[in-house]
Design an enzyme around this catalytic site. Structure first.
Site, PDB file in Angstrom:
ATOM      1  CB  CYS A  83      34.618 -10.917  77.282  1.00 38.51           C
ATOM      2  SG  CYS A  83      36.314 -10.519  77.683  1.00 38.51           S
ATOM      3  CD  GLU A 163      37.005  -9.720  88.996  1.00 41.00           C
ATOM      4  OE1 GLU A 163      37.724 -10.691  89.210  1.00 41.00           O
ATOM      5  OE2 GLU A 163      36.809  -9.238  87.862  1.00 41.00           O
TER       6      GLU A 163
HETATM    7  N1  DGL Z   1      35.890  -9.125  80.677  1.00 39.01           N
HETATM    8  C1  DGL Z   1      37.071  -8.366  80.362  1.00 39.01           C
HETATM    9  C2  DGL Z   1      36.701  -7.308  79.306  1.00 39.01           C
HETATM   10  O1  DGL Z   1      35.575  -6.888  79.174  1.00 39.01           O
HETATM   11  C3  DGL Z   1      37.688  -7.725  81.578  1.00 39.01           C
HETATM   12  C4  DGL Z   1      38.336  -8.696  82.530  1.00 39.01           C
HETATM   13  C5  DGL Z   1      39.480  -9.487  81.910  1.00 39.01           C
HETATM   14  O2  DGL Z   1      40.554  -8.913  81.613  1.00 39.01           O
HETATM   15  O3  DGL Z   1      39.278 -10.677  81.717  1.00 39.01           O
HETATM   16  O4  DGL Z   1      37.576  -6.886  78.559  1.00 39.01           O
END
Ligand code: DGL
Length: 276
Positions: A83, A163
């Protein structure tokens, strides 16, 4: 009585732990699987707390530590923070928690390395969640290592849009164009797609720029870095038939169905209840 020899554990056969706020990090897991087909994976998507992009730094640090603990309990030989938001805010916290017992890889450092060494890049744009952009981590790291200009723009509509399956269509093209036409991003030579979800719109972004801007998506870059780190630590697996587990903190059928966008095939999600 003969002394029983303690069996030493072969760390290399243990899985790589990958975590994300949800299922978007499967783009990173997928890239790792392609580059390292002999590696087993334990994936954790914190779907109960999705999205991280709008959460406070304290919450993200707290969740990330708890997830790192879970992955260590699963005997992972390495942790990959897939993430971007968690990498921006909690990389140091997770490293402190792990205390050097296993390597921790984030999605930002390998990309910064590539950008700072590329002589053709003078101004680089970064798009990501509000959390990632607010942390200003890319600008801080790139400017600390080079004289390059960095322009960051929060693009919070993109992750939920992707998504919901909105990519490669009229709506996604219009949302993408509206963000990328921001004055901030004028005259960039490269654009970092600083979010788990953005590999799915890479082509549309390339089309927007008519292939004039170098588009850097993090998944592939990170997978190469994971390979390097495993090699350096002599942790590369030679397993013939690796096994994967995909855990989530909240299960819905729609999460499971959406995995096909991010992992290229639909996968089975297992729910774990460790937040209680
Ligand atoms: N996984 C998050 C990122 O790469 C995107 C989705 C979220 O905001 O949780 O920043």
């Amino acid at each position: 009585m003969p002394v029983k020899k303690k069996k030493s554990v072969d760390l290399s056969t243990q899985p790589i732990g990958v975590f994300d706020s949800g299922i978007g990090g499967l783009t990173v897991a997928n890239a790792i699987q392609k580059v390292l087909p002999h590696e087993s994976l334990v994936y954790f998507g914190d779907t109960a707390h999705l999205p991280y992009g709008d959460k406070s730094p304290d919450s993200i640090k707290y969740y990330s530590i708890r997830i790192a603990q879970f992955l260590m309990q699963k005997n992972c030989k390495m942790i990959v923070i897939a993430c971007n938001t968690a990498s921006s805010i909690a990389f140091e916290t997770v490293k402190d928690f792990v205390g050097g017992k296993i390597p921790v890889v984030d999605v930002i450092s390998p990309v910064v390395e590539i950008v700072t060494h590329n002589k053709n890049i003078h101004k680089v744009g970064v798009i990501g969640t509000k959390g990632t952009i607010k942390s200003d981590i890319y600008a801080k790291k790139i400017k600390a290592a080079s004289k390059k200009e960095v322009a960051s723009l929060a693009t919070p509509l993109l992750a939920p849009m992707i998504e919901e399956g909105f990519f490669n269509n009229k709506i996604s093209r219009s949302v993408i164009a509206s963000y990328l036409s921001s004055r901030k991003l004028a005259k960039i030579d490269a654009l970092i797609l600083a979010c788990t979800h953005y590999p799915l719109i890479r082509q549309e972004v390339e089309e927007y720029y008519a292939n004039d801007v170098n588009i850097i998506d993090t998944a592939g870059v990170v997978a190469d870095s994971v390979k390097e780190v495993l090699k350096k630590n002599k942790l590369l697996s030679k397993k013939k038939s690796p096994t994967h587990h995909f855990y989530v903190s909240d299960f819905t059928k729609s999460f499971e169905e959406s995995t096909r966008f991010f992992f290229k095939s639909q996968i089975h999600l297992e729910k774990v209840d460790f937040w209680k």
